[in-house]
Structure formats: structure tokens, C-alpha cells
Design a protein around this motif. Sequence first.
Motif, PDB file in Angstrom:
ATOM      1  N   ALA A  45      -1.635  15.810   5.489  1.00 60.80           N
ATOM      2  CA  ALA A  45      -0.911  15.233   6.625  1.00 60.80           C
ATOM      3  C   ALA A  45      -1.748  14.140   7.291  1.00 60.80           C
ATOM      4  O   ALA A  45      -2.975  14.218   7.330  1.00 60.80           O
ATOM      5  N   ASN A  46      -1.067  13.120   7.802  1.00 64.57           N
ATOM      6  CA  ASN A  46      -1.736  12.054   8.553  1.00 64.57           C
ATOM      7  C   ASN A  46      -0.790  11.582   9.650  1.00 64.57           C
ATOM      8  O   ASN A  46       0.078  10.738   9.416  1.00 64.57           O
ATOM      9  N   PRO A  47      -0.958  12.091  10.884  1.00 64.92           N
ATOM     10  CA  PRO A  47      -0.057  11.709  11.978  1.00 64.92           C
ATOM     11  C   PRO A  47      -0.175  10.247  12.396  1.00 64.92           C
ATOM     12  O   PRO A  47       0.690   9.735  13.107  1.00 64.92           O
ATOM     13  N   ARG A  48      -1.192   9.526  11.951  1.00 59.29           N
ATOM     14  CA  ARG A  48      -1.336   8.104  12.300  1.00 59.29           C
ATOM     15  C   ARG A  48      -0.386   7.217  11.491  1.00 59.29           C
ATOM     16  O   ARG A  48      -0.153   6.063  11.836  1.00 59.29           O
ATOM     17  N   ASP A  49       0.184   7.744  10.418  1.00 64.37           N
ATOM     18  CA  ASP A  49       1.108   6.984   9.568  1.00 64.37           C
ATOM     19  C   ASP A  49       2.463   6.890  10.267  1.00 64.37           C
ATOM     20  O   ASP A  49       3.145   7.897  10.446  1.00 64.37           O
ATOM     21  N   THR A  50       2.864   5.674  10.657  1.00 62.60           N
ATOM     22  CA  THR A  50       4.138   5.471  11.348  1.00 62.60           C
ATOM     23  C   THR A  50       5.315   5.251  10.393  1.00 62.60           C
ATOM     24  O   THR A  50       6.458   5.168  10.820  1.00 62.60           O
ATOM     25  N   LYS A  51       5.064   5.098   9.108  1.00 59.77           N
ATOM     26  CA  LYS A  51       6.087   5.032   8.057  1.00 59.77           C
ATOM     27  C   LYS A  51       7.044   3.843   8.197  1.00 59.77           C
ATOM     28  O   LYS A  51       8.187   3.913   7.775  1.00 59.77           O
ATOM     29  N   ASP A  52       6.580   2.751   8.775  1.00 63.63           N
ATOM     30  CA  ASP A  52       7.471   1.618   9.037  1.00 63.63           C
ATOM     31  C   ASP A  52       6.831   0.284   8.648  1.00 63.63           C
ATOM     32  O   ASP A  52       6.891  -0.681   9.390  1.00 63.63           O
ATOM     33  N   TYR A  53       6.277   0.223   7.470  1.00 57.28           N
ATOM     34  CA  TYR A  53       5.507  -0.943   7.050  1.00 57.28           C
ATOM     35  C   TYR A  53       6.326  -1.873   6.159  1.00 57.28           C
ATOM     36  O   TYR A  53       7.185  -1.434   5.403  1.00 57.28           O
ATOM     37  N   GLU A  54       6.012  -3.133   6.243  1.00 59.14           N
ATOM     38  CA  GLU A  54       6.700  -4.181   5.493  1.00 59.14           C
ATOM     39  C   GLU A  54       6.783  -3.878   3.995  1.00 59.14           C
ATOM     40  O   GLU A  54       7.810  -4.073   3.369  1.00 59.14           O
ATOM     41  N   GLN A  55       5.716  -3.400   3.428  1.00 64.63           N
ATOM     42  CA  GLN A  55       5.677  -3.088   1.993  1.00 64.63           C
ATOM     43  C   GLN A  55       5.708  -1.578   1.745  1.00 64.63           C
ATOM     44  O   GLN A  55       5.206  -1.095   0.734  1.00 64.63           O
ATOM     45  N   GLY A  56       6.278  -0.832   2.672  1.00 64.34           N
ATOM     46  CA  GLY A  56       6.383   0.610   2.530  1.00 64.34           C
ATOM     47  C   GLY A  56       5.015   1.266   2.476  1.00 64.34           C
ATOM     48  O   GLY A  56       4.019   0.741   2.973  1.00 64.34           O
ATOM     49  N   VAL A  57       4.974   2.407   1.859  1.00 61.85           N
ATOM     50  CA  VAL A  57       3.746   3.196   1.777  1.00 61.85           C
ATOM     51  C   VAL A  57       2.608   2.423   1.100  1.00 61.85           C
ATOM     52  O   VAL A  57       1.435   2.671   1.369  1.00 61.85           O
ATOM     53  N   TRP A  58       2.951   1.446   0.283  1.00 59.69           N
ATOM     54  CA  TRP A  58       1.932   0.687  -0.461  1.00 59.69           C
ATOM     55  C   TRP A  58       1.189  -0.309   0.420  1.00 59.69           C
ATOM     56  O   TRP A  58       0.258  -0.954  -0.028  1.00 59.69           O
ATOM     57  N   THR A  59       1.581  -0.416   1.690  1.00 58.43           N
ATOM     58  CA  THR A  59       0.848  -1.236   2.649  1.00 58.43           C
ATOM     59  C   THR A  59      -0.494  -0.581   2.974  1.00 58.43           C
ATOM     60  O   THR A  59      -1.479  -1.257   3.221  1.00 58.43           O
ATOM     61  N   LEU A  60      -0.502   0.745   2.970  1.00 59.93           N
ATOM     62  CA  LEU A  60      -1.686   1.522   3.337  1.00 59.93           C
ATOM     63  C   LEU A  60      -2.678   1.611   2.182  1.00 59.93           C
ATOM     64  O   LEU A  60      -2.344   1.307   1.033  1.00 59.93           O
ATOM     65  N   PRO A  61      -3.916   2.080   2.497  1.00 55.04           N
ATOM     66  CA  PRO A  61      -4.868   2.300   1.412  1.00 55.04           C
ATOM     67  C   PRO A  61      -4.354   3.390   0.480  1.00 55.04           C
ATOM     68  O   PRO A  61      -3.619   4.257   0.923  1.00 55.04           O
ATOM     69  N   PRO A  62      -4.675   3.371  -0.754  1.00 56.45           N
ATOM     70  CA  PRO A  62      -5.636   2.470  -1.393  1.00 56.45           C
ATOM     71  C   PRO A  62      -5.008   1.178  -1.930  1.00 56.45           C
ATOM     72  O   PRO A  62      -5.718   0.340  -2.473  1.00 56.45           O
ATOM     73  N   ASP A  63      -3.693   0.996  -1.776  1.00 59.68           N
ATOM     74  CA  ASP A  63      -3.033  -0.163  -2.395  1.00 59.68           C
ATOM     75  C   ASP A  63      -3.204  -1.480  -1.640  1.00 59.68           C
ATOM     76  O   ASP A  63      -3.406  -2.510  -2.252  1.00 59.68           O
ATOM     77  N   TYR A  64      -3.029  -1.459  -0.328  1.00 63.06           N
ATOM     78  CA  TYR A  64      -3.143  -2.676   0.498  1.00 63.06           C
ATOM     79  C   TYR A  64      -2.299  -3.835  -0.052  1.00 63.06           C
ATOM     80  O   TYR A  64      -2.795  -4.905  -0.325  1.00 63.06           O
ATOM     81  N   ARG A  65      -1.005  -3.622  -0.188  1.00 59.96           N
ATOM     82  CA  ARG A  65      -0.126  -4.662  -0.734  1.00 59.96           C
ATOM     83  C   ARG A  65      -0.135  -5.965   0.044  1.00 59.96           C
ATOM     84  O   ARG A  65       0.235  -7.003  -0.487  1.00 59.96           O
ATOM     85  N   LEU A  66      -0.531  -5.909   1.303  1.00 59.40           N
ATOM     86  CA  LEU A  66      -0.582  -7.133   2.104  1.00 59.40           C
ATOM     87  C   LEU A  66      -1.935  -7.830   1.968  1.00 59.40           C
ATOM     88  O   LEU A  66      -2.204  -8.797   2.678  1.00 59.40           O
ATOM     89  N   GLY A  67      -2.759  -7.361   1.081  1.00 56.58           N
ATOM     90  CA  GLY A  67      -4.064  -7.968   0.872  1.00 56.58           C
ATOM     91  C   GLY A  67      -4.939  -7.817   2.096  1.00 56.58           C
ATOM     92  O   GLY A  67      -5.066  -6.735   2.654  1.00 56.58           O
ATOM     93  N   SER A  68      -5.495  -8.915   2.547  1.00 56.16           N
ATOM     94  CA  SER A  68      -6.408  -8.871   3.694  1.00 56.16           C
ATOM     95  C   SER A  68      -5.686  -8.933   5.034  1.00 56.16           C
ATOM     96  O   SER A  68      -6.296  -8.723   6.075  1.00 56.16           O
ATOM     97  N   ARG A  69      -4.377  -9.209   5.018  1.00 55.70           N
ATOM     98  CA  ARG A  69      -3.617  -9.310   6.268  1.00 55.70           C
ATOM     99  C   ARG A  69      -3.586  -7.956   6.989  1.00 55.70           C
ATOM    100  O   ARG A  69      -3.124  -6.961   6.425  1.00 55.70           O
ATOM    101  N   GLU A  70      -4.116  -7.918   8.187  1.00 52.33           N
ATOM    102  CA  GLU A  70      -4.178  -6.718   9.031  1.00 52.33           C
ATOM    103  C   GLU A  70      -4.866  -5.533   8.338  1.00 52.33           C
ATOM    104  O   GLU A  70      -4.589  -4.376   8.641  1.00 52.33           O
TER     105      GLU A  70
END
Length: 91
Positions: A45-70
Motif C-alpha cells: 500500500a502507498n497512500p501518497r499515490d493519488t492515482k490521477d497522473y497524465e501517464q497513469g501508473v507509469w508516471t511513477l517510479p520505476p517507469d517515469y514515463r514523463l522523463g525528468s518532468r516533475e
Amino acid sequence: MVDHRGDPRKPQDARAASGYVNENYAVELIKAAGFELVARSEINANPRDTKDYEQGVWTLPPDYRLGSRERARYEAIGESDRFTLKFRKPP
């Protein structure tokens, strides 16, 4: 079974395009396939995950779909909020 926990207040997208799956939806699908739920764990579980990212779950680590942005923001959140379920096939 481990998957990215979706927001239960939102209807489940049948394609799960964001990568998130509503826990109750997953449980019902697996039960319909003949399995029974025997345990749940919040170990992932990770309560810090707001589940509302531009690239979905892949925005978060380890994928970082947005690259260096934010990136620092997403590093601070960490990996996705996940549910962990244990099922068994009855004899």
C-alpha cells in the motif's frame, strides 16, 4: 495477486488504460473464475499515490514515463498503491 489499486469512487475502466484496477472489481473477477479469497495484505500500500497522473501508473517510479518532468515529485510519491490478495482454487 498484486495490482495497482484504483480509486474505488471511480468506475472501473474495462481496459484499465491508466494501469489502475479497482480492488473489488479484481476480487469479483477472480471469484467468478472459481477461486476463493483467503487473505489480503497492505504490504504494498502507498497512500501518497493519488492515482490521477497524465501517464497513469507509469508516471511513477520505476517507469517515469514523463522523463525528468516533475521527477522529484514522483520520486517523493514512490511506487504505486497496490493491493495484495491471496486466492486458492477450492478442491
